[in-house]
Structures are given as C-alpha cells and as structure tokens.
Enzyme design. Structure first.
Site, PDB file in Angstrom:
ATOM      1  N   GLY A 116       0.697  -1.282   0.077  1.00  0.00           N
ATOM      2  CA  GLY A 116      -0.033   0.110   0.096  1.00  0.00           C
ATOM      3  C   GLY A 116       0.783   1.339   0.000  1.00  0.00           C
ATOM      4  O   GLY A 116       0.807   2.070   1.117  1.00  0.00           O
ATOM      5  N   HIS A 117       1.939   1.185  -0.825  1.00  0.00           N
ATOM      6  CA  HIS A 117       2.708   2.291  -1.114  1.00  0.00           C
ATOM      7  C   HIS A 117       3.609   2.200  -2.085  1.00  0.00           C
ATOM      8  O   HIS A 117       3.669   1.168  -2.875  1.00  0.00           O
ATOM      9  CB  HIS A 117       3.676   2.316   0.260  1.00  0.00           C
ATOM     10  CG  HIS A 117       4.334   1.292   0.627  1.00  0.00           C
ATOM     11  ND1 HIS A 117       5.683   0.982  -0.051  1.00  0.00           N
ATOM     12  CD2 HIS A 117       4.245   0.266   1.483  1.00  0.00           C
ATOM     13  CE1 HIS A 117       6.265  -0.235   0.526  1.00  0.00           C
ATOM     14  NE2 HIS A 117       5.145  -0.475   1.490  1.00  0.00           N
TER      15      HIS A 117
END
Ligand code: TYD
Length: 133
Positions: free
Chosen positions: A50-51
């Site tokens: 998630g990055h």
C-alpha cells in the site's frame, strides 16, 4: 514509470536429489543489494504494502507459499502477479504502487532491496503518488 519495467526474474536453481538450492548474487538483480528482509506469519486476509518508493527498487520472492502483488503505475494501468515459486522473483521499479494480498498459510515473502530503510523514501498516500507520477 509504466508497468513495462516490471519483470519476473529467474533465480538460479541448483537441483539436487537432496533438495534445491537457489542463490541471489548481485548479477541476478539490476541494482546493488543493500538490504534483505522478509514477511512471514501474515494472518489470512491481511493486506501489506500500500505504498510506492521514490528511489528504492525491490525483488520480491515467495520463498514459501504464495501471495498476489497488485501493481499500479498511477496512470490507470494495473496488473496482478501471483508469486508462488522460490526461484522466481518479481522486480518492482521505483515509483510503482504495490499491494500484497491473498497470502497463503505459511507464506514467506523475501524482499531484496536496492536501498537501506529510509522512511522518507515511502509514498503512502495514493493521491500524492498520482500527483508525482
Ligand atoms: P512496510 O514497508 O510498510 O511494510 P509492508 O510494505 O510489508 O506492509 O513496513 C512496516 C513497518 O516496518 C514500518 O513501520 C516500517 C518498518 N520497517 C523498518 O523499520 N525497516 C525496514 O527495513 C522495513 C522494510 C520496514
């Protein structure tokens, strides 16, 4: 950065009746290896990642079990890669959004990275990522 630079890399495998051995040296990845870490004991249903990273490149390997990696380039392109072989690595360039999901029971994700840990290298807000690509 498009998704075209994402590739599956073959990790050399030395087969033997006593079991296989795979080895990663600097010639296997297109960067100098600065760090190795691994994810394990991931509870079922958990999402990791998630990055994106500003500079860091990574090679992800399912040392054990399987998981999916969802990749986004920020221009509307997305692809999902299933990793389930200890001799196949997913090369993720910098400025690529990644999410790791669907970990099987006992899955271990080995990460070979081009940089030491730097908090400032992360982009954790998807809207900020969209603005930078
Ligand atoms: P993170 O990279 O967000 O994990 P994932 O992408 O797998 O979900 O890291 C989780 C936490 O661990 C975060 O607080 C930063 C810390 N961390 C370190 O201290 N050193 C490291 O080398 C890494 C990869 C993470």
């Amino acid at each position: 950065m498009g998704l075209n630079k994402i590739e599956i890399i073959d990790i050399p495998k030395i087969t033997d009746v006593r079991g296989n051995l795979s080895v990663i040296e600097n010639d296997v990845v297109p960067f100098e290896i600065k760090r190795v870490y691994y994810l394990y004991d991931v509870p079922s249903g958990t999402h990791r990642g998630g990055h994106a990273h500003k500079k860091l490149q990574q090679l992800l390997i399912a040392i054990s079990g399987s998981f999916n990696v969802v990749l986004k380039d920020g221009n509307g392109n997305q692809k999902t890669v299933t990793l389930n072989k200890p001799n196949k690595g997913l090369l993720i360039p910098n400025m690529t959004w990644r999410e790791l999901e669907d970990f099987s029971s006992g899955a271990v994700c080995l990460v070979v990275a081009s940089e030491v840990y730097e908090k400032e290298d992360y982009i954790r807000d998807f809207n900020k990522f969209l603005f930078k690509v």
